[in-house]
Design a protein around this motif. Structure first.
Motif, PDB file in Angstrom:
ATOM      1  N   LEU A 103      43.328  37.434  40.663  1.00 60.07           N
ATOM      2  CA  LEU A 103      43.091  37.093  41.796  1.00 60.07           C
ATOM      3  C   LEU A 103      42.044  35.850  41.902  1.00 60.07           C
ATOM      4  N   ASN A 104      42.423  34.769  42.553  1.00 59.16           N
ATOM      5  CA  ASN A 104      41.850  33.489  42.665  1.00 59.16           C
ATOM      6  C   ASN A 104      40.733  33.686  43.916  1.00 59.16           C
ATOM      7  N   PRO A 105      39.558  33.794  43.394  1.00 59.16           N
ATOM      8  CA  PRO A 105      38.359  33.898  44.473  1.00 59.16           C
ATOM      9  C   PRO A 105      38.329  32.906  45.463  1.00 59.16           C
ATOM     10  N   LYS A 106      38.769  31.613  45.047  1.00 61.54           N
ATOM     11  CA  LYS A 106      38.592  30.714  46.226  1.00 61.54           C
ATOM     12  C   LYS A 106      39.733  30.917  47.324  1.00 61.54           C
ATOM     13  N   GLU A 107      40.750  31.737  46.954  1.00 64.60           N
ATOM     14  CA  GLU A 107      41.729  31.887  48.014  1.00 64.60           C
ATOM     15  C   GLU A 107      41.873  33.269  48.436  1.00 64.60           C
ATOM     16  N   GLN A 108      41.539  34.290  47.323  1.00 64.87           N
ATOM     17  CA  GLN A 108      41.676  35.710  47.786  1.00 64.87           C
ATOM     18  C   GLN A 108      40.440  36.437  47.486  1.00 64.87           C
ATOM     19  N   PHE A 109      38.986  35.909  48.034  1.00 64.77           N
ATOM     20  CA  PHE A 109      37.973  36.535  47.944  1.00 64.77           C
ATOM     21  C   PHE A 109      38.009  37.979  48.518  1.00 64.77           C
ATOM     22  N   ASP A 110      38.597  37.943  49.644  1.00 66.41           N
ATOM     23  CA  ASP A 110      38.612  39.105  50.466  1.00 66.41           C
ATOM     24  C   ASP A 110      39.097  40.303  49.621  1.00 66.41           C
ATOM     25  N   GLU A 111      40.441  40.086  48.875  1.00 68.10           N
ATOM     26  CA  GLU A 111      41.057  40.815  47.989  1.00 68.10           C
ATOM     27  C   GLU A 111      40.152  41.494  46.951  1.00 68.10           C
ATOM     28  N   VAL A 112      39.416  40.455  46.234  1.00 70.84           N
ATOM     29  CA  VAL A 112      38.273  40.884  45.454  1.00 70.84           C
ATOM     30  C   VAL A 112      37.411  41.820  46.052  1.00 70.84           C
ATOM     31  N   LEU A 113      36.605  41.699  47.123  1.00 68.40           N
ATOM     32  CA  LEU A 113      35.896  42.559  47.746  1.00 68.40           C
ATOM     33  C   LEU A 113      36.481  44.020  47.882  1.00 68.40           C
ATOM     34  N   ALA A 114      37.781  43.690  48.318  1.00 67.69           N
ATOM     35  CA  ALA A 114      38.543  45.018  48.752  1.00 67.69           C
ATOM     36  C   ALA A 114      38.767  45.999  47.546  1.00 67.69           C
ATOM     37  N   CYS A 115      38.621  45.760  46.333  1.00 69.39           N
ATOM     38  CA  CYS A 115      38.773  46.457  45.137  1.00 69.39           C
ATOM     39  C   CYS A 115      37.557  47.355  45.208  1.00 69.39           C
ATOM     40  N   ALA A 116      36.327  46.982  45.808  1.00 67.71           N
ATOM     41  CA  ALA A 116      35.297  47.821  45.646  1.00 67.71           C
ATOM     42  C   ALA A 116      35.321  49.071  46.535  1.00 67.71           C
ATOM     43  N   ALA A 117      36.653  49.158  47.446  1.00 68.52           N
ATOM     44  CA  ALA A 117      36.786  50.488  48.101  1.00 68.52           C
ATOM     45  C   ALA A 117      37.590  51.542  47.189  1.00 68.52           C
ATOM     46  N   ASN A 118      37.896  51.044  45.952  1.00 68.37           N
ATOM     47  CA  ASN A 118      38.869  51.934  45.139  1.00 68.37           C
ATOM     48  C   ASN A 118      38.011  52.748  44.373  1.00 68.37           C
ATOM     49  N   PRO A 119      37.810  54.100  44.550  1.00 66.27           N
ATOM     50  CA  PRO A 119      36.889  54.995  43.843  1.00 66.27           C
ATOM     51  C   PRO A 119      37.303  55.158  42.337  1.00 66.27           C
ATOM     52  N   ASP A 120      38.553  54.820  41.994  1.00 65.72           N
ATOM     53  CA  ASP A 120      38.868  54.733  40.332  1.00 65.72           C
ATOM     54  C   ASP A 120      38.405  53.800  39.582  1.00 65.72           C
ATOM     55  N   LEU A 121      37.923  52.713  40.409  1.00 64.45           N
ATOM     56  CA  LEU A 121      37.373  51.400  39.716  1.00 64.45           C
ATOM     57  C   LEU A 121      36.104  51.912  39.121  1.00 64.45           C
ATOM     58  N   ARG A 122      35.652  51.696  38.089  1.00 64.26           N
ATOM     59  CA  ARG A 122      34.456  52.337  37.309  1.00 64.26           C
ATOM     60  C   ARG A 122      34.025  51.243  36.279  1.00 64.26           C
ATOM     61  N   VAL A 123      34.927  50.245  35.726  1.00 62.71           N
ATOM     62  CA  VAL A 123      34.196  49.315  34.677  1.00 62.71           C
ATOM     63  C   VAL A 123      34.349  47.951  35.156  1.00 62.71           C
ATOM     64  N   LEU A 124      33.312  47.261  34.959  1.00 69.66           N
ATOM     65  CA  LEU A 124      33.462  45.813  35.187  1.00 69.66           C
ATOM     66  C   LEU A 124      33.038  44.808  33.852  1.00 69.66           C
ATOM     67  N   VAL A 125      33.877  43.989  33.601  1.00 71.10           N
ATOM     68  CA  VAL A 125      33.755  43.263  32.408  1.00 71.10           C
ATOM     69  C   VAL A 125      33.757  41.733  32.812  1.00 71.10           C
ATOM     70  N   SER A 126      32.747  40.973  32.109  1.00 73.59           N
ATOM     71  CA  SER A 126      32.820  39.412  32.243  1.00 73.59           C
ATOM     72  C   SER A 126      32.694  38.642  31.023  1.00 73.59           C
ATOM     73  N   ASN A 127      33.237  37.311  31.139  1.00 78.66           N
ATOM     74  CA  ASN A 127      32.928  36.423  30.030  1.00 78.66           C
ATOM     75  C   ASN A 127      33.138  35.204  30.834  1.00 78.66           C
ATOM     76  N   THR A 128      32.137  34.554  31.279  1.00 77.55           N
ATOM     77  CA  THR A 128      31.991  33.284  32.256  1.00 77.55           C
ATOM     78  C   THR A 128      31.424  32.399  31.507  1.00 77.55           C
ATOM     79  N   THR A 129      31.097  32.361  30.227  1.00 76.72           N
ATOM     80  CA  THR A 129      30.376  31.402  29.397  1.00 76.72           C
ATOM     81  C   THR A 129      29.109  31.619  29.364  1.00 76.72           C
TER      82      THR A 129
END
Length: 517
Positions: A103-129
């Motif tokens: 997902l490109n957040p500049k164009e699809q941030f609503d879709e990114v936020l919609a992932c929060a409603a997924n009860p199976d989503l449990r792990v967040l990973v990042s590498n943003t320098t």
């Protein structure tokens, strides 16, 4: 040729592991080469060996055209592991199939936020320098999206809170891979600062603290990324075009430290152990980070500048030269390892793996690339070993002192052009005929200029004082607290020994001095 996709692989009769359907359990801030060769590779292995059936949603931290490449390839890509492991050559290829969408957040941030409603989503990973985990007061709650990664994460966590804030066990295990100290606690603190600056409910801050585990992690693997020089050949061998292929070394290590209990974390930990992945859960990442910085990164910085002045171009070339390889081994085993806190066997095993990694013929690690910002790198990676050795042994470590002298030789300014500072290879070398094979090795490259890429204030300081006598010059540099955070002229005999080594370099050549150590 066709572009890589599930349909392309099916038509080609591909028999490797592929996960066509799975549950989105991981949200990943970052879609670059490192996460795809490291975290996503591990998840793909878990999917095959432990039937995890997990998909990853990748979010581009800043947005780019890469999301379109993911879409065209069904989020598939080819990962290569190349190098030496345990004395054996390793060349492995695997099609990674764990990413479900990018997902490109500049164009699809609503879709990114919609992932929060997924009860199976449990792990967040990042590498943003390393610069990615900072508080940005300019970011607002209503921004679509907020500019910084922590602000995006705060907004996402708030959305999760709105969906599941009244339920227990619906927070996240958060695994930042940015290379900063205490990356988990620092990220949590930054999220809470954004929550406070946006005047969000106190109940949200309590939920962040209570239901989410911000782990500290330490990642270690050399990922060279897209193989531009070999891409066409590899595409022909594979029978498809892959715009996302990436390459890493075989070595990988992921250390994770966290507080609190979490059933999901415990389950994944058991699966990771059963799958034999190089992921360890430790009480504290700090001593392991110290090990990595002092041995791996310190090995690079302690050797690279002198080796470049001596005519080498890559770390691999250094390891093929027995004189320089012996210098590195002496520095690591005799001067660095004795200053560290972990068990000696663990330190020597890691040092042996570093030697193997530095010798990897598939990783052309440029010495000039390593030289970027070498003053701050030397301060963080090498100076602590020098000071601790002097404290314990009551004498100076000769190779680490040499690395300091090499730093000053490398930063000798030969010219300034349009505000840029330039050095010159093998400065002050008066008797090349006495340097053995060096003249033959560096023919056509010796004496070449190179740009000094560092803090301009540091470069100007060095330039203004470089015509002093050697001892006075070294003393002036050692007294510069802005460079080294302390007055190094107070370290017994450091000024004298460094000045002496600079004189030796002029008389005999930097290669011969390095080899003699």
């Amino acid at each position: 040729m066709e572009t890589l996709s599930y349909a392309t692989l099916e038509r080609a009769g591909y028999r490797g592991f592929l996960l066509t359907e799975g549950t989105e359990r991981v949200l990943q801030f970052g879609e670059g080469n490192f996460l795809r060769a490291f975290v996503d590779y591990f998840i793909d292995i878990l999917n095959e060996r432990e039937n995890l059936k997990t998909k990853v949603v990748a979010v581009q931290p800043n947005g780019s055209s890469l999301a379109e490449k993911f879409r065209k390839q069904d989020c598939l890509y080819t990962h290569y592991r190349k190098g030496v492991s345990g004395g054996e050559n390793v060349e492995e290829k695997r099609v990674i199939s764990c990413i479900s969408r990018c997902l490109n957040p500049k164009e699809q941030f609503d879709e990114v936020l919609a992932c929060a409603a997924n009860p199976d989503l449990r792990v967040l990973v990042s590498n943003t320098t390393e610069a990615g985990i900072v508080f940005d007061a300019a970011c607002g709650f209503a921004d679509n999206p907020p500019a910084s990664f922590p602000a995006k994460l705060t907004r996402f966590l708030y959305e999760r809170f709105l969906w599941f804030g009244k339920e227990r066990g619906k927070g996240f295990v958060i695994l930042p891979c940015e290379l900063i100290d205490d990356n988990g606690p620092v990220l949590k603190e930054t999220v809470l600062r954004h929550a406070a600056s946006w005047n969000l409910d106190k109940a949200f801050a309590d939920w962040v603290e209570r239901e989410n585990i911000f782990c500290s992690t330490l990642v270690d693997s050399i990922v060279t990324g897209y193989p531009f020089k070999m891409a066409e050949t590899l595409n022909w061998e594979n029978g498809y075009v892959d715009y996302l292929m990436d390459v890493s070394e075989p070595f990988a290590s992921w250390l994770i430290s966290c507080e609190g209990e979490n059933a999901l974390f415990e389950t994944w930990g058991r699966l990771i152990e059963e799958a034999g992945l190089p992921i360890r859960f430790v009480d504290d990442c700090a001593p392991y980070k110290e090990r990595k910085v002092r041995i791996l990164n310190g090995g690079h910085t302690g050797m690279a500048l002198a080796a470049y002045l001596a005519g080498k171009e890559t770390v691999g070339e250094c390891m093929q030269d027995e004189g320089l390889a012996c210098f590195l081994r002496g520095m690591l085993y005799e001067e660095v390892i004795p200053t560290l806190s972990l068990a000696e066997a663990e330190l020597t095993d890691f040092a042996k793996s570093v030697e193997e990694r530095f010798s990897n013929p598939f990783v052309n690690h440029s010495l000039l690339d390593i030289s970027l910002n070498s003053i701050s790198k030397w301060r963080v990676r090498v100076l602590p070993s020098l000071l601790e050795y002097e404290k314990r042994q009551h004498k100076l470590p000769k190779r680490l002192v040499f690395s300091f002298a090499a730093l000053l030789a490398f930063y000798r300014v030969a010219g300034v052009e349009a505000g840029a500072y330039f050095g010159k290879r093998m400065p002050g070398m008066k008797k090349r005929e006495k340097c053995g094979n060096l003249e033959m090795e560096t023919k056509g490259r010796a004496g070449g200029s190179y740009e000094l890429r560092d803090d301009v204030a540091h470069l100007a300081f060095l330039h203004e004082r470089q015509n002093l006598g050697k001892k006075d010059f070294v003393a002036a540099v050692c007294q510069n607290r802005k460079m080294f955070g302390r007055d190094l002229s107070k370290v017994a005999r450091l000024v004298e020994e460094t000045a002496g080594l600079l004189a030796e370099m002029e008389r005999h050549g930097i290669y011969e001095v390095m080899k003699s150590l």
